[in-house]
Motif scaffolding. Structure first.
Motif, short mmCIF file in Angstrom:
data_model
loop_
_atom_site.label_atom_id
_atom_site.label_comp_id
_atom_site.label_asym_id
_atom_site.label_seq_id
_atom_site.Cartn_x
_atom_site.Cartn_y
_atom_site.Cartn_z
N GLU A 128 0.84 -1.20 0.00
CA GLU A 128 0.00 0.00 0.00
C GLU A 128 0.87 1.25 0.00
N GLY A 129 0.53 2.20 -0.87
CA GLY A 129 1.28 3.44 -0.96
C GLY A 129 2.48 3.40 -1.87
N SER A 130 2.76 2.25 -2.45
CA SER A 130 3.92 2.13 -3.34
C SER A 130 3.69 2.88 -4.64
N ASP A 131 4.80 3.34 -5.26
CA ASP A 131 4.69 3.98 -6.56
C ASP A 131 4.73 2.96 -7.69
N ILE A 132 4.77 1.67 -7.35
CA ILE A 132 4.74 0.62 -8.36
C ILE A 132 3.27 0.36 -8.72
N THR A 133 2.92 0.61 -9.97
CA THR A 133 1.53 0.43 -10.41
C THR A 133 1.38 -0.55 -11.56
N ASP A 134 2.49 -0.92 -12.19
CA ASP A 134 2.44 -1.88 -13.28
C ASP A 134 3.76 -2.64 -13.34
N ALA A 135 3.84 -3.60 -14.25
CA ALA A 135 5.02 -4.45 -14.33
C ALA A 135 6.28 -3.66 -14.68
N LYS A 136 6.16 -2.67 -15.53
CA LYS A 136 7.33 -1.88 -15.91
C LYS A 136 7.96 -1.19 -14.71
N ASP A 137 7.15 -0.82 -13.73
CA ASP A 137 7.65 -0.13 -12.54
C ASP A 137 8.51 -1.03 -11.66
N LEU A 138 8.58 -2.31 -11.97
CA LEU A 138 9.42 -3.22 -11.19
C LEU A 138 10.90 -3.10 -11.54
N GLU A 139 11.21 -2.31 -12.56
CA GLU A 139 12.62 -2.05 -12.89
C GLU A 139 13.36 -1.54 -11.65
N ASP A 140 14.57 -2.06 -11.43
CA ASP A 140 15.44 -1.61 -10.34
C ASP A 140 14.86 -1.87 -8.95
N LYS A 141 13.88 -2.75 -8.87
CA LYS A 141 13.24 -3.05 -7.59
C LYS A 141 13.62 -4.45 -7.12
N THR A 142 13.34 -4.72 -5.84
CA THR A 142 13.52 -6.08 -5.29
C THR A 142 12.16 -6.76 -5.24
N VAL A 143 12.12 -7.99 -5.74
CA VAL A 143 10.86 -8.74 -5.81
C VAL A 143 11.06 -10.09 -5.14
N ALA A 144 10.18 -10.43 -4.23
CA ALA A 144 10.26 -11.72 -3.53
C ALA A 144 9.64 -12.82 -4.38
N VAL A 145 10.32 -13.96 -4.43
CA VAL A 145 9.79 -15.18 -5.05
C VAL A 145 10.10 -16.33 -4.11
N VAL A 170 16.04 -6.11 -12.26
CA VAL A 170 15.29 -6.53 -11.08
C VAL A 170 16.13 -7.46 -10.21
N GLU A 171 16.07 -7.27 -8.91
CA GLU A 171 16.72 -8.17 -7.96
C GLU A 171 15.66 -9.06 -7.32
N PHE A 172 15.80 -10.36 -7.47
CA PHE A 172 14.86 -11.30 -6.88
C PHE A 172 15.40 -11.82 -5.55
N VAL A 173 14.52 -11.88 -4.56
CA VAL A 173 14.86 -12.32 -3.22
C VAL A 173 14.03 -13.55 -2.89
N GLU A 174 14.68 -14.57 -2.36
CA GLU A 174 13.97 -15.82 -2.06
C GLU A 174 13.35 -15.77 -0.66
N LEU A 175 12.03 -15.96 -0.60
CA LEU A 175 11.29 -16.01 0.65
C LEU A 175 10.18 -17.05 0.54
#
Length: 317
Positions: A128-145, A170-175
């Motif tokens: 909530e409150g993130s500036d990520i609104t679509d897939a393109k916005d995931l550039e340079d972000k960390t994403v959990a998988v 994108v940097e993927f983080v394992e969780l």
């Protein structure tokens, strides 16, 4: 932390594969066979638990034991080592294993996308409150998988590219899936790829869904399958036939009885009744589930997860 499949295949290549299930019943050879199946405790595997609850596996001569896993990267080595007779695993883990000469064979479908954008049983969410609104916005972000070099990061990268973004940044983080909603709330990651029931849990907590990564890969994508080893098939083909018949009947039962599929979730997840009523159910077809797997193989080739196209026909029984 669970290792990517590619990191464990060399350790398992010479390991003895699992044999047939153990004889149960009264020991005179006429009883059920005990079969251990590894499965991650998520909505996807409702048919497996439903089949046990409804006596479908018993009808096919199987005493079913379900062991929880964290994902395909754990399920693959456990099947190869013989700890599990069968397992539920995503198509990426199975392809990687097969590409590294592990004797894996798919015996039935596992779970299939709804094919609907914004209404699938899995997706990428931002807090909530993130500036990520679509897939393109995931550039340079960390994403959990839940597992690295697997179905999550492979399909999320594709969604980013499809939306015009650079997936290499994108940097993927394992969780583990259960830890992802809290990690989002704390700001440990910028976004997370989640499947039900964690998708609904995240959305109820204020998260925003920004991509339907399975649908982007293929609207008819079968994300995961039930699989075993070639040795199991050679040593006890009758058991494999019985298991396949039982899981297919269970898949059909779940598809035809969505209320029952929801109800069984309370037996193996920590969902409350309100959440169970809200979650999005996937599809569980028993036919025409092989061809979409090629879409994932193509994405894996693009990302360098595998070096050559696998023989997809040989992967399926």
């Amino acid at each position: 932390m669970t290792l990517p499949v590619a990191a464990v295949v060399t350790l398992l290549a010479s390991t003895a594969c699992g044999g047939g299930g153990q004889e149960g019943g009264d020991g005179d050879g006429g009883g059920n066979k005990s079969v251990t199946v590894g499965a991650i405790p998520i909505v996807d595997v409702a048919p497996l638990h439903l089949g046990a609850d409804q006596g479908i596996f018993d009808k096919h001569g199987i005493d079913l034991e379900i062991e929880n896993t964290t994902g395909g990267a754990q399920a693959v080595p456990s099947v190869v080592s013989g700890d599990y007779d069968f397992a539920f695993g995503n198509i990426t883990s199975i392809i990687v294993g097969r590409s590294n000469d592990l004797p894996l064979t798919i015996v039935s479908n596992g779970v299939t996308s709804t094919g609907e954008q914004g209404a699938d049983f899995g997706g990428v969410v931002a807090p909530e409150g993130s500036d990520i609104t679509d897939a393109k916005d995931l550039e340079d972000k960390t994403v959990a998988v839940n597992n690295l070099e697997n179905i999550g990061d492979t399909t999320v990268r594709n969604s980013i590219r499809e939306d015009g973004g650079d997936s290499d940044t994108v940097e993927f983080v394992e969780l583990p899936f259960p830890e992802m909603p809290a990690a989002l709330d704390r700001g440990d990651v910028d976004a997370a790829w989640v499947v039900e029931p964690f998708l609904t849990s995240s959305l109820n907590g204020g998260a925003t869904e920004v991509a339907s990564n399975f649908v982007d890969a293929d609207p008819d994508l079968s994300v995961a399958y039930y699989f075993t080893t070639e040795q199991m098939i050679n040593e006890d083909p009758e058991l494999v036939d019985d298991f396949t018949a039982a899981i297919n009947e269970s898949l059909t039962y779940a598809e035809d009885n969505p209320d029952a599929a929801r109800d069984i979730l309370g037996d193996y997840t920590e969902l409350d009744s309100e959440a169970i009523d809200q979650i999005r159910l996937p599809r569980w077809p028993t036919e025409n589930y092989q061809e979409p797997a090629q879409s994932v193989a193509d994405l894996m080739m693009h990302d360098g997860v595998i070096e050559s196209q696998p023989d997809m026909d040989a992967l399926f029984r």
